[in-house]
Write an enzyme that holds these catalytic residues in place. Structure first.
Site, PDB file in Angstrom:
ATOM      1  N   PRO A  75     109.959  76.182 -61.654  1.00 60.14           N
ATOM      2  CA  PRO A  75     108.743  76.767 -62.242  1.00 60.14           C
ATOM      3  C   PRO A  75     108.026  75.800 -63.187  1.00 60.14           C
ATOM      4  CG  PRO A  75     110.618  78.248 -62.494  1.00 60.14           C
ATOM      5  CD  PRO A  75     111.173  76.937 -62.043  1.00 60.14           C
ATOM      6  N   GLU A  92     120.939  79.158 -63.827  1.00 62.48           N
ATOM      7  CA  GLU A  92     119.860  79.093 -64.825  1.00 62.48           C
ATOM      8  C   GLU A  92     119.084  77.796 -64.698  1.00 62.48           C
ATOM      9  OE1 GLU A  92     120.424  82.577 -65.414  1.00 62.48           O
ATOM     10  OE2 GLU A  92     118.950  81.675 -66.763  1.00 62.48           O
ATOM     11  N   ARG A 133     103.021  71.284 -41.408  1.00 65.06           N
ATOM     12  CA  ARG A 133     101.887  71.603 -40.547  1.00 65.06           C
ATOM     13  C   ARG A 133     100.768  70.570 -40.659  1.00 65.06           C
ATOM     14  NH1 ARG A 133      97.757  74.365 -42.447  1.00 65.06           N
ATOM     15  NH2 ARG A 133      97.548  75.605 -40.560  1.00 65.06           N
ATOM     16  N   ASP A 145      91.378  75.191 -42.209  1.00 63.87           N
ATOM     17  CA  ASP A 145      91.966  76.308 -42.964  1.00 63.87           C
ATOM     18  C   ASP A 145      91.402  76.349 -44.371  1.00 63.87           C
ATOM     19  OD1 ASP A 145      93.441  76.769 -40.801  1.00 63.87           O
ATOM     20  OD2 ASP A 145      95.325  75.976 -41.586  1.00 63.87           O
TER      21      ASP A 145
HETATM   22  C1  4H3 Z   1     111.192  77.231 -58.042  1.00 66.29           C
HETATM   23  C2  4H3 Z   1     112.549  77.432 -58.306  1.00 66.29           C
HETATM   24  C3  4H3 Z   1     110.690  79.302 -59.101  1.00 66.29           C
HETATM   25  C4  4H3 Z   1     110.267  78.182 -58.455  1.00 66.29           C
HETATM   26  C5  4H3 Z   1     112.907  78.594 -58.991  1.00 66.29           C
HETATM   27  C6  4H3 Z   1     108.804  77.980 -58.187  1.00 66.29           C
HETATM   28  C7  4H3 Z   1     116.520  78.647 -59.687  1.00 66.29           C
HETATM   29  C8  4H3 Z   1     115.079  76.783 -60.234  1.00 66.29           C
HETATM   30  C9  4H3 Z   1     116.805  78.252 -61.114  1.00 66.29           C
HETATM   31  C10 4H3 Z   1     115.287  77.934 -59.270  1.00 66.29           C
HETATM   32  C11 4H3 Z   1     116.277  76.854 -61.184  1.00 66.29           C
HETATM   33  C12 4H3 Z   1     116.182  79.226 -62.055  1.00 66.29           C
HETATM   34  N1  4H3 Z   1     111.995  79.502 -59.352  1.00 66.29           N
HETATM   35  N2  4H3 Z   1     107.949  78.780 -58.820  1.00 66.29           N
HETATM   36  N3  4H3 Z   1     114.198  78.868 -59.339  1.00 66.29           N
HETATM   37  O1  4H3 Z   1     108.439  77.096 -57.419  1.00 66.29           O
HETATM   38  O2  4H3 Z   1     117.265  75.982 -60.688  1.00 66.29           O
HETATM   39  O3  4H3 Z   1     114.897  78.893 -62.358  1.00 66.29           O
END
Ligand code: 4H3
Length: 244
Positions: free
Chosen positions: A90, A117, A155, A170
């Site tokens: 994230p 985590e 793609r 697209d």
């Molecule tokens: C990517 C991975 C959201 C995204 C994710 C995204 C599990 C990353 C763990 C994994 C960490 C907890 N969540 N939005 N989660 O692309 O290793 O965050």
């Protein structure tokens, strides 16, 4: 293009990558997707890959060693031994069509799927070359994000999607949202297809489509208008929308 995916859940990748353009491209050798189980690179008989966070806190973290060993084993099998190592998280750079286009230029991509985590910070600092997020939300693992990256990037590899044109027109490829699309019947439950599309006048049809892309982008994603390549005629049309 060869994808190398590192995950604790290899089986998650069985079905999403089977069927459709991806399977055809894999069969033709245009695409390679190799799934590697991180647990195969754990350092002990119990195949440990996670541990408690230093400083306390909830949950577990992925240990650095199995991830470093797994990536290094993959690299050893890549000619030239170098490829981007993408950590899905994230906290990463947002995946956009532009980012996918850049990634599609690579011969090899290593995708690291975290769990628990998260991963030890030294993985982020000294192993990953890129960090990518598919959106502002947390998933329990990086696997689904990796599948989205594979689909969005694969793609764009020439020959993977049937007519190259469909991949280019697209949404987002023009930098704008896609224009409305219609197919038969010309009238369905009283809803007519716009006459222009039945006219056979390809110049006027192209103009209508461009204007509808601009209109839709103006209404739903005006932010895209700042970076999309626009002609003078485009700008005049957008001005006319603003005056409405
Ligand atoms: C990517 C991975 C959201 C995204 C994710 C995204 C599990 C990353 C763990 C994994 C960490 C907890 N969540 N939005 N989660 O692309 O290793 O965050």
């Amino acid at each position: 293009m060869r994808f190398h995916v590192l995950t604790l859940f290899p089986r998650m990748f069985d079905s999403p990558l089977s069927g459709g353009v991806i399977e055809r491209a894999r069969a033709s050798g245009l695409l390679g997707i190799q799934i590697h189980d991180i647990r195969d690179h754990s350092q002990d008989r119990r195949r440990t890959v996670d541990d408690y966070p230093f400083g306390g806190g909830p949950g577990m973290l992925m240990k650095p060693a199995p991830l470093f060993e797994a990536v290094e084993a993959v690299m050893a099998a890549i000619p030239g031994g170098a490829a981007p190592v993408v950590l899905l998280s994230p906290q990463g750079k947002r995946l956009t069509q532009r980012v996918a286009e850049e990634m599609a230029q690579q011969d090899h991509l290593v995708l690291v799927c975290g769990r628990y985590e998260g991963v030890d910070e030294r993985v982020r600092q000294h192993l990953a070359t890129d960090e990518i997020s598919i959106g502002d939300y947390v998933l329990s693992g990086g696997e689904l994000a990796a599948m989205v990256v594979i689909e969005a990037v694969a793609r764009l590899v020439p020959g993977v999607v049937g007519s190259c044109e469909s991949a280019l027109s697209d949404s987002f490829t023009t930098g704008l949202l896609e224009h409305p699309q219609y197919t038969r019947p010309a009238e369905f439950r009283g809803w007519q297809v716009p006459e222009i599309l039945l006219s056979g006048n390809h110049g006027q049809i192209a103009r209508w489509r461009r204007r509808e892309s601009l209109r839709r982008t103006y209404e739903r994603r005006p932010d895209l208008l700042e970076s999309a390549p626009l002609t003078g005629e485009d700008r005049e049309f957008i001005e006319s929308l603003r005056r409405l």
